[in-house]
Design a protein around this motif. Structure first.
Motif, PDB file in Angstrom:
ATOM      1  N   VAL A   1       0.847  -1.191   0.000  1.00 35.88           N
ATOM      2  CA  VAL A   1       0.000   0.000   0.000  1.00 35.88           C
ATOM      3  C   VAL A   1       0.883   1.241   0.000  1.00 35.88           C
ATOM      4  CG1 VAL A   1      -1.783   1.265   1.234  1.00 35.88           C
ATOM      5  CG2 VAL A   1      -1.805  -1.225   1.254  1.00 35.88           C
ATOM      6  N   GLU A   2       0.753   2.022  -1.057  1.00 38.75           N
ATOM      7  CA  GLU A   2       1.523   3.266  -1.124  1.00 38.75           C
ATOM      8  C   GLU A   2       0.561   4.442  -1.223  1.00 38.75           C
ATOM      9  OE1 GLU A   2       5.362   1.584  -3.651  1.00 38.75           O
ATOM     10  OE2 GLU A   2       3.841   2.824  -4.633  1.00 38.75           O
ATOM     11  N   LEU A   3       1.076   5.619  -0.974  1.00 40.56           N
ATOM     12  CA  LEU A   3       0.254   6.809  -1.145  1.00 40.56           C
ATOM     13  C   LEU A   3      -0.155   6.896  -2.608  1.00 40.56           C
ATOM     14  CD1 LEU A   3      -0.910   9.458  -0.004  1.00 40.56           C
ATOM     15  CD2 LEU A   3       1.223  10.566  -0.677  1.00 40.56           C
ATOM     16  N   PRO A   4      -1.443   6.922  -2.886  1.00 45.32           N
ATOM     17  CA  PRO A   4      -1.889   6.979  -4.280  1.00 45.32           C
ATOM     18  C   PRO A   4      -1.557   8.330  -4.886  1.00 45.32           C
ATOM     19  CG  PRO A   4      -3.757   7.226  -2.799  1.00 45.32           C
ATOM     20  CD  PRO A   4      -2.566   6.929  -1.943  1.00 45.32           C
ATOM     21  N   ASP A   5      -1.533   8.398  -6.218  1.00 49.17           N
ATOM     22  CA  ASP A   5      -1.293   9.705  -6.825  1.00 49.17           C
ATOM     23  C   ASP A   5      -2.529  10.574  -6.602  1.00 49.17           C
ATOM     24  OD1 ASP A   5      -1.761   8.065  -9.925  1.00 49.17           O
ATOM     25  OD2 ASP A   5      -3.219   9.382  -8.978  1.00 49.17           O
ATOM     26  N   THR A   6      -2.374  11.837  -6.922  1.00 48.30           N
ATOM     27  CA  THR A   6      -3.403  12.800  -6.519  1.00 48.30           C
ATOM     28  C   THR A   6      -4.745  12.549  -7.197  1.00 48.30           C
ATOM     29  OG1 THR A   6      -2.501  14.320  -8.170  1.00 48.30           O
ATOM     30  CG2 THR A   6      -1.806  14.650  -5.896  1.00 48.30           C
ATOM     31  N   GLN A   7      -4.747  11.807  -8.299  1.00 48.55           N
ATOM     32  CA  GLN A   7      -6.016  11.585  -8.990  1.00 48.55           C
ATOM     33  C   GLN A   7      -6.689  10.274  -8.599  1.00 48.55           C
ATOM     34  OE1 GLN A   7      -7.446  13.881 -10.649  1.00 48.55           O
ATOM     35  NE2 GLN A   7      -5.723  15.279 -10.687  1.00 48.55           N
ATOM     36  N   SER A   8      -6.031   9.457  -7.818  1.00 48.39           N
ATOM     37  CA  SER A   8      -6.638   8.172  -7.462  1.00 48.39           C
ATOM     38  C   SER A   8      -7.831   8.385  -6.549  1.00 48.39           C
ATOM     39  CB  SER A   8      -5.621   7.292  -6.741  1.00 48.39           C
ATOM     40  OG  SER A   8      -4.612   6.892  -7.619  1.00 48.39           O
ATOM     41  N   PRO A   9      -8.877   7.577  -6.732  1.00 50.00           N
ATOM     42  CA  PRO A   9     -10.101   7.799  -5.953  1.00 50.00           C
ATOM     43  C   PRO A   9      -9.981   7.399  -4.491  1.00 50.00           C
ATOM     44  CG  PRO A   9     -10.360   5.884  -7.369  1.00 50.00           C
ATOM     45  CD  PRO A   9      -9.041   6.509  -7.730  1.00 50.00           C
ATOM     46  N   GLY A  10      -9.038   6.556  -4.134  1.00 48.44           N
ATOM     47  CA  GLY A  10      -8.982   6.118  -2.742  1.00 48.44           C
ATOM     48  C   GLY A  10      -7.580   5.756  -2.332  1.00 48.44           C
TER      49      GLY A  10
ATOM     50  N   LEU B   1     -12.155  13.241   0.985  1.00 47.68           N
ATOM     51  CA  LEU B   1     -11.156  13.613  -0.023  1.00 47.68           C
ATOM     52  C   LEU B   1     -11.510  12.994  -1.365  1.00 47.68           C
ATOM     53  CD1 LEU B   1      -7.863  13.092   2.045  1.00 47.68           C
ATOM     54  CD2 LEU B   1      -9.215  15.176   1.766  1.00 47.68           C
ATOM     55  N   THR B   2     -11.968  11.749  -1.330  1.00 46.13           N
ATOM     56  CA  THR B   2     -12.361  11.077  -2.562  1.00 46.13           C
ATOM     57  C   THR B   2     -13.497  11.840  -3.247  1.00 46.13           C
ATOM     58  OG1 THR B   2     -11.712   8.959  -1.608  1.00 46.13           O
ATOM     59  CG2 THR B   2     -13.174   8.892  -3.509  1.00 46.13           C
ATOM     60  N   GLU B   3     -14.470  12.300  -2.480  1.00 46.19           N
ATOM     61  CA  GLU B   3     -15.574  13.059  -3.059  1.00 46.19           C
ATOM     62  C   GLU B   3     -15.088  14.380  -3.643  1.00 46.19           C
ATOM     63  OE1 GLU B   3     -18.001  10.329  -3.040  1.00 46.19           O
ATOM     64  OE2 GLU B   3     -18.865  12.260  -3.576  1.00 46.19           O
ATOM     65  N   LEU B   4     -14.179  15.034  -2.958  1.00 44.08           N
ATOM     66  CA  LEU B   4     -13.653  16.302  -3.462  1.00 44.08           C
ATOM     67  C   LEU B   4     -12.936  16.094  -4.802  1.00 44.08           C
ATOM     68  CD1 LEU B   4     -12.259  17.904  -0.185  1.00 44.08           C
ATOM     69  CD2 LEU B   4     -14.385  18.453  -1.382  1.00 44.08           C
TER      70      LEU B   4
END
Lengths: 156, 137
Positions: A107-116, B65-68
């Motif tokens: 588990v890594e920090l997702p990129d800024t566009q990933s939904p979760g 955050l996901t919703e935003l």
């Protein structure tokens, strides 16, 4: 005759005290009362300050939501268990689900566009230690006393 | 069942202000309502410039955050822009930990945010006008 030695495991178990335990169905409706009660227990035992519960709240919610949604796939009849124990040095959170487990190192920090995928990142940033016990399907988080009351500036 | 809206919208042309009023806690329980309020308003309003005010929000979790991110994509795909203001210290920290402070423009208070957002839109409009006159730079 008294045994002169106590095994490390036995010594540890002597000083681990459970300060909170709850079993909840796999529904987000069950979250708030459980988190609020857990926070109250942490405050009562001096692990966090009442007016600085933000990060403890965050970690508890993220861990429970992951167990409910990813571990137990929102199947209501599956249970999530939360146990909080205190030792001399740490407050230890254990969250069990009935799923297949996951690899913490994957588990890594997702990129800024990933939904979760940000929950684990937040937990790792806030807590002293976050691990996954595969044999027990249990997420383990450790926190030092009042550590989260000071905020989470440069923990990692 | 008629659930109370968490976000109240008002116009301050050319901006739309979305004030999160009915909940100081945004978590996995009310995130669906939060998202629905935003989607319903944003849908079919192309080119809108939405400023979301978190002044009354004390706590939020990663579900929000996901919703935003979803709303941001909806708005920007439709030619608009989406910015935030009024985040308290801890919520701002959540954005920093998750690197979303690099994606979202986050202002301090609402009044300052309105001025700066409008100013940046003016600058963008002037730039587009200049580009139209001088397409070759």
């Amino acid at each position: 005759m008294l045994t002169p030695f106590i095994s490390i495991h036995h010594r540890q178990s002597l000083v681990e005290k459970t300060i909170f335990y709850s079993e909840i169905p796999s529904s987000v409706d069950a979250l708030r009362p459980t988190v609020e009660s857990a926070i109250a227990a942490l405050v009562a035992h001096g692990w966090i300050d009442e007016d600085r519960s933000f990060y403890a709240h965050l970690c508890l919610e993220e861990a429970l939501v992951n167990a409910i949604t990813h571990g137990n796939r929102l199947e209501r009849q599956r249970k999530v268990r939360l146990q909080i124990q205190e030792t001399n040095n740490y407050c230890v959170f254990r969250i069990w689900d009935e799923g297949q487990g996951f690899r913490m190192d994957a588990v890594e920090l997702p990129d800024t566009q990933s939904p979760g995928g940000r929950g684990i990142c937040l937990m790792k940033h806030c807590m002293e230690e976050v691990t996954y016990d595969k044999t027990e399907n249990c997420l383990v988080m450790k926190m030092k006393r009042k550590a989260l009351s000071k905020g989470v500036s440069n923990h990692e | 069942m008629n659930e109370e809206s968490l976000v109240v919208f008002s116009e301050d042309s050319p901006l739309t202000i979305g004030r999160i009023q009915a909940a100081s806690v945004l978590d996995a329980i009310n995130v669906d309502t939060f998202g629905r309020d935003l989607v319903e308003y944003v849908d079919n309003r192309s080119g809108m410039h939405l400023l979301l005010d978190f002044e009354d929000v004390d706590y939020l979790s990663s579900a929000v955050l996901t919703e935003l991110l979803r709303i941001n994509k909806m708005i920007t795909d439709a030619g608009g822009s989406f910015r935030l203001c009024g985040l308290n210290y801890d919520i701002r920290k959540v954005f920093e930990i998750t690197n979303l402070d690099k994606l979202f423009i986050i202002y301090e208070d609402l009044a300052g945010a309105c001025k700066k957002f409008k100013r940046s839109l003016d600058i963008e409009a002037q730039q587009h006008g200049w580009d139209d006159i001088n397409p070759n730079g």
